[in-house]
Design an enzyme around this catalytic site. Sequence first.
Site, PDB file in Angstrom:
ATOM      1  N   GLY A  76     -14.408 -12.007  45.580  1.00 45.69           N
ATOM      2  CA  GLY A  76     -15.094 -13.295  45.496  1.00 45.69           C
ATOM      3  C   GLY A  76     -14.566 -14.225  44.423  1.00 45.69           C
TER       4      GLY A  76
ATOM      5  N   ASP B 224      -4.828 -20.785  48.251  1.00 45.04           N
ATOM      6  CA  ASP B 224      -4.594 -22.204  48.577  1.00 45.04           C
ATOM      7  C   ASP B 224      -5.625 -22.685  49.587  1.00 45.04           C
ATOM      8  OD1 ASP B 224      -2.173 -22.120  47.058  1.00 45.04           O
ATOM      9  OD2 ASP B 224      -1.290 -21.049  48.735  1.00 45.04           O
TER      10      ASP B 224
ATOM     11  N   GLY C 262      -9.903 -12.443  44.602  1.00 37.42           N
ATOM     12  CA  GLY C 262      -9.482 -11.855  45.875  1.00 37.42           C
ATOM     13  C   GLY C 262     -10.667 -11.380  46.695  1.00 37.42           C
ATOM     14  N   GLU C 263     -10.609 -10.122  47.133  1.00 37.17           N
ATOM     15  CA  GLU C 263     -11.688  -9.617  47.999  1.00 37.17           C
ATOM     16  C   GLU C 263     -13.010  -9.462  47.248  1.00 37.17           C
ATOM     17  OE1 GLU C 263     -11.639  -5.636  49.430  1.00 37.17           O
ATOM     18  OE2 GLU C 263     -10.526  -4.876  47.728  1.00 37.17           O
TER      19      GLU C 263
HETATM   20  P1  AMP Z   1      -1.371 -17.702  47.568  1.00 33.91           P
HETATM   21  O1  AMP Z   1      -1.335 -16.471  48.451  1.00 33.91           O
HETATM   22  O2  AMP Z   1      -2.614 -18.512  47.756  1.00 33.91           O
HETATM   23  O3  AMP Z   1      -1.049 -17.402  46.155  1.00 33.91           O
HETATM   24  O4  AMP Z   1      -0.213 -18.665  48.070  1.00 33.91           O
HETATM   25  C1  AMP Z   1       0.951 -18.241  48.688  1.00 33.91           C
HETATM   26  C2  AMP Z   1       1.788 -19.461  49.023  1.00 33.91           C
HETATM   27  O5  AMP Z   1       2.276 -20.034  47.810  1.00 33.91           O
HETATM   28  C3  AMP Z   1       2.995 -19.095  49.842  1.00 33.91           C
HETATM   29  O6  AMP Z   1       2.908 -19.729  51.102  1.00 33.91           O
HETATM   30  C4  AMP Z   1       4.205 -19.562  49.042  1.00 33.91           C
HETATM   31  O7  AMP Z   1       5.112 -20.324  49.783  1.00 33.91           O
HETATM   32  C5  AMP Z   1       3.622 -20.380  47.912  1.00 33.91           C
HETATM   33  N1  AMP Z   1       4.249 -20.058  46.626  1.00 33.91           N
HETATM   34  C6  AMP Z   1       4.658 -18.840  46.171  1.00 33.91           C
HETATM   35  N2  AMP Z   1       5.188 -18.936  44.933  1.00 33.91           N
HETATM   36  C7  AMP Z   1       5.100 -20.236  44.574  1.00 33.91           C
HETATM   37  C8  AMP Z   1       5.477 -20.969  43.408  1.00 33.91           C
HETATM   38  N3  AMP Z   1       6.053 -20.391  42.343  1.00 33.91           N
HETATM   39  N4  AMP Z   1       5.216 -22.306  43.385  1.00 33.91           N
HETATM   40  C9  AMP Z   1       4.634 -22.893  44.444  1.00 33.91           C
HETATM   41  N5  AMP Z   1       4.267 -22.284  45.570  1.00 33.91           N
HETATM   42  C10 AMP Z   1       4.491 -20.962  45.648  1.00 33.91           C
END
Ligand code: AMP
Length: 308
Positions: free
Chosen positions: A210, A238, A207-208
């Site tokens: 690194g 992502d 996270g914040e």
């Molecule tokens: P992150 O903040 O990088 O973990 O990703 C958040 C994104 O992951 C959101 O836009 C969600 O729609 C997606 N997400 C949340 N839970 C899941 C899951 N179990 N499987 C796939 N995608 C997910």
Amino acid sequence: MGKLVIVGTVAFDAIETPFGKTDKILGGAATFIGLAASQFNVDAAVVSVVGGDFPQEYLDLLSDRNVDISGVEIVKEGKTFFWSGKYHNDMNTRDTLATELNVLADFKPAVPEAYKDANVVMLGNLHPLVQMSVLEQMTKKPKMVILDTMNFWMDCALDELKAVIKKVDVITINDEEARQLTGEYSLVVAARKIHEMGPKYVVIKKGEHGALLFHDENVFFAPALPLEEVFDPTGAGDTFAGGFAGFLAKTEDYSFENLKNAVIYGSTLASFCVEKFGTERMQTLEDKEIYRRLNQFKQLTQFEIVLE
Ligand code: AMP
């Protein structure tokens, strides 16, 4: 120029942070990955599924950026994957309020013919059986397979997830999830255990604080850019993965040295993502802003010390 296949959710998200709350907005792992990777002008395709309730204009956001969406199935009578989360005051931790798989529950992915020989495969967050199916459809062994996942799949599909982990070159995972996967508190020990499960490279996102890149005995650390304001961390992981994968697909250099640069690109793009709700900031991001921030990154980490 390399080719990149991305699989992951394309979703509706409802987010609550200390700064505000959204109704259903555009989200999903593959959406953030696609938007980040589109900054590199590589041939990229998203493989995913949405319901008939998903607005065409959201899909257009990806195709307008030259991301191939022919592998995004639309199930007219189905509902789109929905996720809802609420961040704590420190913004580093969040509670998942809802995960509704909807059309994802029966999804059989189909990789577009033209992408079955892609050099980089980014297995974004979704069911490990879907990730495995994408890998099995590749007609040529990809130069690099990168996996991102989360605790949800460790809780409900651990064996299937371990089978995918065995087949990938790189895993990107956050610190708490690395601990959950290995049962080890030390991230160095956790990374070693994950190496033993398959991946040559292990990226642990903090996270914040690194990200760490592990390869054999080598470790590289990239801080996160200290930002004045973090508005919404959703999708940062992502976006990091999309920057990392897009950079590798573009440069086609899979050495440890170049993976370090991929981590820097990933961190830089993620630093933009958190500035606004959902995908908002990534939609307006321009090359010159990225360039400026890469320079800030360099200044943040560079020092000349004379060692006698
Ligand atoms: P992150 O903040 O990088 O973990 O990703 C958040 C994104 O992951 C959101 O836009 C969600 O729609 C997606 N997400 C949340 N839970 C899941 C899951 N179990 N499987 C796939 N995608 C997910």
